[in-house]
Design a protein around this motif. Structure first.
Motif, short mmCIF file in Angstrom:
data_model
loop_
_atom_site.label_atom_id
_atom_site.label_comp_id
_atom_site.label_asym_id
_atom_site.label_seq_id
_atom_site.Cartn_x
_atom_site.Cartn_y
_atom_site.Cartn_z
N ASP A 190 0.83 -1.22 0.00
CA ASP A 190 0.00 0.00 0.00
C ASP A 190 0.86 1.26 0.00
N GLY A 191 2.02 1.17 -0.63
CA GLY A 191 2.89 2.34 -0.72
C GLY A 191 3.59 2.71 0.56
N LYS A 192 3.49 1.88 1.59
CA LYS A 192 4.12 2.17 2.88
C LYS A 192 5.45 1.43 3.00
N PRO A 193 6.40 1.99 3.74
CA PRO A 193 7.61 1.22 4.05
C PRO A 193 7.23 -0.11 4.69
N THR A 194 7.87 -1.18 4.24
CA THR A 194 7.47 -2.52 4.66
C THR A 194 8.70 -3.33 5.06
N ALA A 195 8.60 -3.98 6.22
CA ALA A 195 9.70 -4.81 6.71
C ALA A 195 9.36 -6.28 6.53
N TYR A 196 10.32 -7.02 5.99
CA TYR A 196 10.21 -8.46 5.83
C TYR A 196 11.22 -9.10 6.78
N VAL A 197 10.71 -9.86 7.75
CA VAL A 197 11.55 -10.48 8.76
C VAL A 197 11.62 -11.98 8.48
N CYS A 198 12.84 -12.45 8.23
CA CYS A 198 13.04 -13.85 7.90
C CYS A 198 14.08 -14.45 8.84
N ARG A 199 14.08 -15.76 8.89
CA ARG A 199 15.03 -16.47 9.74
C ARG A 199 15.33 -17.80 9.09
N GLY A 200 16.60 -17.99 8.72
CA GLY A 200 16.94 -19.19 7.97
C GLY A 200 16.19 -19.28 6.67
N PHE A 201 15.97 -18.12 6.02
CA PHE A 201 15.31 -18.00 4.73
C PHE A 201 13.81 -18.34 4.78
N VAL A 202 13.25 -18.39 5.99
CA VAL A 202 11.81 -18.57 6.15
C VAL A 202 11.26 -17.27 6.72
N CYS A 203 10.25 -16.69 6.04
CA CYS A 203 9.83 -15.33 6.36
C CYS A 203 8.46 -15.29 7.02
N ASP A 204 8.32 -14.32 7.95
CA ASP A 204 7.03 -14.02 8.55
C ASP A 204 6.23 -13.11 7.61
N ARG A 205 4.97 -12.86 7.99
CA ARG A 205 4.15 -11.91 7.25
C ARG A 205 4.79 -10.52 7.32
N PRO A 206 4.89 -9.79 6.22
CA PRO A 206 5.50 -8.46 6.25
C PRO A 206 4.71 -7.51 7.13
N VAL A 207 5.41 -6.52 7.69
CA VAL A 207 4.78 -5.56 8.59
C VAL A 207 5.09 -4.15 8.10
N THR A 208 4.21 -3.21 8.47
CA THR A 208 4.38 -1.83 8.02
C THR A 208 4.46 -0.84 9.16
N SER A 209 4.40 -1.31 10.40
CA SER A 209 4.48 -0.38 11.53
C SER A 209 5.62 -0.79 12.45
N PRO A 210 6.27 0.18 13.10
CA PRO A 210 7.33 -0.16 14.05
C PRO A 210 6.86 -1.08 15.17
N GLN A 211 5.60 -0.90 15.61
CA GLN A 211 5.09 -1.72 16.70
C GLN A 211 5.01 -3.19 16.29
N GLU A 212 4.54 -3.43 15.07
CA GLU A 212 4.48 -4.80 14.59
C GLU A 212 5.88 -5.41 14.46
N LEU A 213 6.83 -4.59 14.02
CA LEU A 213 8.20 -5.09 13.87
C LEU A 213 8.79 -5.44 15.23
N ILE A 214 8.61 -4.57 16.21
CA ILE A 214 9.15 -4.82 17.54
C ILE A 214 8.58 -6.12 18.11
N ALA A 215 7.29 -6.36 17.86
CA ALA A 215 6.65 -7.57 18.38
C ALA A 215 7.28 -8.84 17.83
N ARG A 216 7.90 -8.76 16.65
CA ARG A 216 8.54 -9.94 16.07
C ARG A 216 9.70 -10.45 16.94
N PHE A 217 10.30 -9.54 17.72
CA PHE A 217 11.49 -9.92 18.49
C PHE A 217 11.22 -10.05 19.99
N GLN A 218 9.98 -9.93 20.39
CA GLN A 218 9.65 -10.09 21.80
C GLN A 218 9.38 -11.55 22.09
N ARG A 219 9.95 -12.03 23.23
CA ARG A 219 9.77 -13.43 23.60
C ARG A 219 8.39 -13.63 24.23
#
Length: 663
Positions: free
Chosen positions: A634-663
């Motif tokens: 949707d024209g927004k900056p988008t982060a793709y978080v992968c691990r061992g070449f397996v990727c999660d759903r892309p995110v467009t907000s800092p909050q969603e990105l931070i949640a990817r690394f919370q235990r």
């Protein structure tokens, strides 16, 4: 009259160019001359910032009578260990085999074929004179015994350098054992590991910080935090100008050996940057900023690249530039501020160093003090630094070493993206340009340059590993494909020319100069081993490109040091650090964006575990595999978080990105 060292690129060799000793540089011609004259060879190895190297030079090599003995009965070869670590490694192994210890200056007597038959370190002049006479007599009258001794040493050296042996694949259990091993050796009072002399354990701390991030271990974080704080408050840290000395002569970080090395400060910059990222500690942030400033201000060279070191001595006196008495503080600051500074920096009438002088330490928690106290401290620091600048200053070894500059580039790139420092970011890129321009020759690395002049010594494994890792760091902060290609080229050389049959690496290429034996030391000592630095680059390159052959090579090499990581972690800190990233994936983050200042980019660097590879830039940027087929949503900056070449759903907000690394 200058000897054959007059045209050397090494400042250490140039220190000896006016000696009455008829020095040769390391070269085949020197050994040919020894064969022609039928005399043994003296191989003297040291480096420019070495205190005892200077002492032996003043006592013996500048003495006409000693020089006459040497010139008549030997061919004398001078070696800079920083320029020729391969030569140093071979003869240090021989020295340790013969004496049970090693150090510099290293003094080796060898046959005209290079076989060492008597080794030692520093010899006072009377002892050295007797030794020269004894070796001369033995060479003349007991030649067979000398040759047998040399052959025995060569056999011992070859055995010590054998590769192959037990392996242990990297696992969570292995890294837990490494962390537990470090915890058992932790100095609970003063931080760090072991007793005096105490060296900054930068690579172990980097491992512990990554171990904390992967496992959540509070103990690992506390070990790193405690050591970091104690070093930063101690005399090993320059409380006025920033930058760390090589080591402390005591167990409590008070009195340093005053030489400042590029590699220590590069690695410690990474430590304090990551400490600040993980804890928010203002002391860690200040020390990181000051260390980065020290690197660029005090070690920057006009031709580009960072100088190797600042000397331990000033005018032949160790610590002359840095130590203070209460009276000197008063002279520089006046009565009130002088007394205040004496209390803050623990400068006492009896002194903590030599001749009633003290090394400045930080005795108060100044970073958390009231603003007016902090302002006073900054004013006092500035005035003391100005007064210190009027003193004689230590000499600088301004040769540029490829691997050490690589360590600094990686550290400055990390500091730049995590703190937002444009100076550090731009310096990382400029230093990478300097290495590419002057140290890359026909696709192969040269180890040193000086004054813009490329040196002759070939790069060794740690040059390839550290420079490749640096180029990958610059690729990540610029998204410039040039640096990814250059790193890949270096790693291809590593795989083609440095590999061992067991999956590890030799320290020299298969087409390099042939020495007594081919060194292969997997231990991390003052700097990362060649194996560890190569593995760091291989893991990162595989994550950035998806080319799994490089990751397979890294895994195989790390397995060869697995027993060392688990059983002797103090000597495998960088390997363990790389293993943590490998075990964690590592994470791969692509941020598709037209705005590199977007918060999504900032949070990716702040929140992702150390060892993560991150590239931000326009979608499908040519030559940047991590951004391929990763559009903005949707024209927004988008982060793709992968691990061992397996990727999660892309995110467009800092909050969603931070949640990817919370235990």
């Amino acid at each position: 009259m200058a000897n054959r060292l007059a045209d050397a690129t090494s400042p250490y060799l140039l220190q000896h160019r006016d000696n009455p000793v008829d020095w040769w540089p390391w070269c085949e011609e020197a050994f040919a001359e020894a064969r022609r004259r039928d005399v043994p060879v003296l191989i003297s190895v040291g480096y420019a910032a070495c205190h005892w190297c200077h002492v032996m030079a003043h006592e013996s090599f500048e003495d006409e009578a000693v020089a006459a003995r040497l010139n008549e009965n030997f061919v004398a070869i001078k070696v800079d260990r920083e320029e020729r670590p391969d030569v140093d490694a071979v003869y240090m192994t021989a020295t340790q085999a013969m004496t049970g210890q090693g150090g510099w200056p290293m003094t080796v007597f060898a046959t005209p074929g290079g076989d060492p038959f008597f080794c030692g370190t520093y010899f006072p002049k009377p002892h050295f004179n007797r030794l020269l006479d004894s070796v001369t007599t033995a060479w003349r009258d007991q030649r067979d015994d000398v040759l047998k001794q040399g052959a025995a040493v060569v056999e011992a050296v070859g055995g010590a350098q054998l590769v192959g042996g037990p392996t242990a694949p990297i696992s969570a259990e292995l890294l837990a054992a490494a962390a537990e091993g470090l915890a058992k050796e932790h100095d609970q009072t003063y931080g760090g590991f072991g007793g005096a002399p105490k060296f900054p354990p930068h690579m172990n701390l980097l491992f512990l910080l990554r171990h904390h991030e992967r496992t959540g271990s509070a103990e690992a974080l506390e070990l790193a935090r405690h050591a970091g704080e104690q070093m930063a408050r101690g005399g090993i840290y320059d409380q006025l100008a920033g930058g760390f000395a090589r080591y402390a002569v005591d167990a409590h970080w008070t009195v340093p050996h005053f030489e400042k090395m590029l590699y220590d400060n590069a690695l410690l910059l990474r430590v304090y940057t990551q400490l600040w990222r993980l804890t928010g500690d203002v002391l860690a942030r200040r020390v990181a900023d000051e260390t980065a400033a020290f690197l660029l201000r005090d070690l920057g060279t006009p031709a580009g690249g960072l100088a190797s070191s600042l000397d331990a001595d000033t005018d032949g006196v160790e610590g002359l530039t840095y130590a203070w008495t209460p009276a000197q503080l008063t002279e520089a600051l006046g009565e009130d501020d002088g007394a205040w500074a004496a209390d803050l920096f623990r400068v006492t009438p009896d002194g903590t160093f030599e001749h009633g002088t003290s090394v400045l330490v930080l005795a108060r928690d100044i970073d958390a003090a009231d603003p007016e106290i902090t302002a006073r401290w900054r004013d006092v620091r500035a005035r003391l630094l100005a007064a210190r600048a009027r003193r004689p200053q230590p000499a600088r070894d301004d040769k540029v070493v490829a691997s050490w500059n690589g360590l600094a580039i990686t550290a400055l790139a990390e500091h730049g993206v995590l703190t937002g420092s444009p100076e550090s970011r731009s310096a990382a890129v400029a230093l990478a340009e300097a290495l590419a321009d002057r140290h890359l020759v026909d696709g192969r690395l040269r180890r040193v340059s000086r004054d813009g002049r490329t040196g002759e010594p070939a790069g060794v494994l740690d040059d390839y590993g550290c420079v490749a890792e640096a180029f990958l760091a610059v690729h990540q902060i610029t998204a410039d494909p040039r640096w990814l290609r250059s790193a890949g080229g270096l790693l291809d050389v590593v795989l083609a020319h440095f590999g061992t049959p067991s999956g590890g690496f030799y320290d020299t290429a298969d087409d390099a100069e042939q020495l007594l034996t081919r060194p292969a030391d997997p231990t991390d000592n003052a700097t990362p081993s060649g194996l560890a630095s190569a593995c760091a680059a291989l893991v990162g390159y595989a994550a950035l490109t998806g080319e799994t052959a490089y990751r397979e090579a890294a895994d195989a090499a790390l397995a060869t040091v697995g027993p060392l990581i688990g059983g002797h972690p103090r000597f495998a800190g960088y390997s363990a650090m790389v293993a943590e990233a490998a075990l964690a994936g590592p994470y791969e983050i692509a941020v598709a964006t037209d705005d590199l200042a977007d918060p999504l980019v900032t949070e990716a660097y702040r929140e992702a575990p150390a060892g993560t590879v991150i590239v931000a830039g326009a979608p499908d940027l040519p030559g940047v595999p991590l951004l391929a087929d990763r559009p903005m949503i949707d024209g927004k900056p988008t982060a793709y978080v992968c691990r061992g070449f397996v990727c999660d759903r892309p995110v467009t907000s800092p909050q969603e990105l931070i949640a990817r690394f919370q235990r």
